[in-house]
Design an enzyme around this catalytic site. Structure first.
Site, PDB file in Angstrom:
ATOM      1  N   HIS A 125       0.869  -1.185   0.000  1.00 31.38           N
ATOM      2  CA  HIS A 125       0.000   0.000   0.000  1.00 31.38           C
ATOM      3  C   HIS A 125       0.906   1.236   0.000  1.00 31.38           C
ATOM      4  O   HIS A 125       2.037   1.179   0.492  1.00 31.38           O
ATOM      5  CB  HIS A 125      -0.830  -0.071   1.286  1.00 31.38           C
ATOM      6  CG  HIS A 125      -1.856   0.992   1.465  1.00 31.38           C
ATOM      7  ND1 HIS A 125      -1.547   2.251   1.924  1.00 31.38           N
ATOM      8  CD2 HIS A 125      -3.197   0.982   1.289  1.00 31.38           C
ATOM      9  CE1 HIS A 125      -2.654   2.974   2.013  1.00 31.38           C
ATOM     10  NE2 HIS A 125      -3.675   2.227   1.639  1.00 31.38           N
ATOM     11  N   GLN A 206      -4.563  -5.268   7.181  1.00 36.71           N
ATOM     12  CA  GLN A 206      -5.601  -6.169   6.674  1.00 36.71           C
ATOM     13  C   GLN A 206      -5.609  -7.527   7.381  1.00 36.71           C
ATOM     14  O   GLN A 206      -6.483  -8.347   7.104  1.00 36.71           O
ATOM     15  CB  GLN A 206      -5.417  -6.390   5.158  1.00 36.71           C
ATOM     16  CG  GLN A 206      -5.487  -5.122   4.326  1.00 36.71           C
ATOM     17  CD  GLN A 206      -6.894  -4.502   4.307  1.00 36.71           C
ATOM     18  OE1 GLN A 206      -7.881  -5.120   4.703  1.00 36.71           O
ATOM     19  NE2 GLN A 206      -6.989  -3.255   3.856  1.00 36.71           N
ATOM     20  N   LYS A 229     -10.208  -0.707  10.733  1.00 40.89           N
ATOM     21  CA  LYS A 229     -10.442  -1.897   9.898  1.00 40.89           C
ATOM     22  C   LYS A 229     -10.768  -3.110  10.764  1.00 40.89           C
ATOM     23  O   LYS A 229     -11.040  -4.189  10.255  1.00 40.89           O
ATOM     24  CB  LYS A 229      -9.202  -2.188   9.051  1.00 40.89           C
ATOM     25  CG  LYS A 229      -8.900  -1.099   8.026  1.00 40.89           C
ATOM     26  CD  LYS A 229      -7.770  -1.538   7.117  1.00 40.89           C
ATOM     27  CE  LYS A 229      -7.087  -0.388   6.421  1.00 40.89           C
ATOM     28  NZ  LYS A 229      -7.893   0.272   5.417  1.00 40.89           N
TER      29      LYS A 229
END
Ligand code: C6P
Length: 409
Positions: A125, A206, A229
């Site tokens: 990312h 993630q 998240k």
């Protein structure tokens, strides 16, 4: 094989937002990799802080301040315990993974020898690329990238060569790619880095919401986590850092809370974790983050991983049946997200039409432009699943996608 022991119907009742509509259709939320939804337990916990004991932390002797301090420190302990850190003071509260990485880039890299190498991967990312570029420029370091293949799997042979080509200070790699879903072999990559004398930062943005993470079993030196998240609020995250490394590092930001003594000539620093927490922290965020982790623990990360694997397999098979779909990211170890394009359709058009059917997906480069460049595409449609999604929602998504493709052809 893990047996799933939760009722998704029951769990969905914890998420008020799952009852809203978009364009008059029941919401199907498949943008979980961008941010997860929040259970009522987390929403209530934040509301209780503001309604019942809102106060600054680590400063006052009064009752409210002590309640707020206890709640925030209990959240820190929950997070430390959850990822198996040796000490809760190895958990630094930050705004999110982006800030965690910047902290390490600007603090840790300031004490490594000039000319050292930083290694990142082709799956990162922008948050795990740009801070290293900035730090490399500031501190006179070199940056190299581990390549990947077309399935989205990193080339560990090249990684081994890179590790020994220059003295390597640090390797930064994500645990799970937000753009392709690849689960990277971080334990092995850490062992390889340690054998070359490098420390490793793992971007866990993630992973933490989807699998059980054990930083000590992995051998991670730094591990970055995002609250929003992981069913927690926005504006909060955590950096896990090994105590000896954090102690050796200079502060990242200066201000109140991070000092022991201040004079005009010289200041000294507070102990961990406060040395890295200048200013009033995001108290409500930290408390909500702790509650979110407790919520995930209540469901069980192994349960979550097993259920999301079912969703991934079901959605992948359903998409492949459409025949006009190209899936980007086919690693054998993959998390519950699918990046894809439909022949002859722009991802933005697909995303816009899906929205008309109440289906939320992300389109674009997913803050991973080099990955899009690798595949020579402008972007993808990304459907990312969470434990509160269902196969019925996937069916609705596929039906809507078929209609969208038909309209665009
Ligand atoms: N990815 C996505 O839609 P923050 O928000 O700072 O806690 O995390 C940034 C970040 C870092 N690494 C990875 C692998 C990420 O996926 C993200 C955030 C979102 O994919 C928003 S761009």
């Amino acid at each position: 094989m893990n047996t799933i022991t939760f009722s998704v119907d029951h769990i969905r009742k914890d998420f008020p937002i799952l009852s809203v509509t978009a364009h008059g259709k029941p919401l199907v939320y498949f943008d979980n990799a961008a941010t997860s939804q929040k259970p009522i337990q987390v929403i209530n916990c934040i509301s209780e802080y503001y309604s019942l004991y809102n106060s600054n932390v680590h400063r006052g002797v009064h009752t409210l301040s002590q309640l707020a301090t206890d709640a925030m420190e209990s959240a820190r302990q929950t997070i430390a315990h959850h990822i198996n850190a040796a000490h809760s003071h190895e958990i630094i509260f930050v705004r999110g993974v982006t800030e965690a990485i910047n902290l390490v880039a600007f603090s840790y890299l300031s004490i490594v020898p000039k000319g050292s190498q930083i290694i990142i991967s082709a799956l990162e990312h922008h948050s795990n690329i740009v801070p290293w570029q900035l730090a490399a420029e500031r501190y006179g370091l070199i940056l190299n990238v581990i390549p990947m293949d077309t399935a989205g799997v990193l080339d560990l042979d090249v990684y081994e060569i890179l590790l020994h080509a220059h003295p390597t200070a640090l390797v930064a790699v994500n645990h799970i790619s937000n753009a392709l879903g690849t689960v990277n072999p971080v334990k092995k990559m850490i062992q390889m880095a340690h054998a070359a004398g490098a420390v490793v930062l793992v971007d866990g943005a993630q992973s933490v919401p989807h699998m059980q993470v054990d930083v000590r079993a992995l051998g991670a030196d730094f591990y970055a986590i995002s609250g929003h998240k992981s069913c927690g609020p926005t504006g909060i995250g955590a950096l896990y850092g090994r105590e000896d490394l954090l102690n050796a590092m200079p502060p990242f930001m200066g201000g109140g809370e991070m000092i022991r003594t201040v004079s005009y000539q010289h200041s000294t620093w507070a102990d961990l974790p406060f040395k890295f927490e200048a200013g009033t922290p995001n108290i409500a965020g930290a408390i909500g983050f702790g509650e979110a982790i407790r919520y995930l623990q209540g469901i069980g990360l192994d349960n979550i991983a097993a259920y999301e694997k079912e969703l991934l397999e079901y959605a992948t098979a359903s998409l492949m049946d459409l025949e006009v779909i190209t899936i980007y990211g086919q690693a054998p170890e993959k998390a519950s997200l699918i990046s894809f394009n439909a022949d002859g359709c722009h991802p933005y058009d697909i995303g816009t039409l899906l929205d008309q059917y109440g289906i939320a997906v992300r389109t674009g480069h997913h803050c991973a432009q080099p990955i899009m460049d690798f595949f020579q595409i402008p972007g993808t449609v990304r459907a990312s699943f969470a434990f509160y999604n269902t196969k019925e929602e996937i069916d609705r998504f596929i039906q809507a996608l078929k209609k969208a493709i038909k309209m665009l052809k």
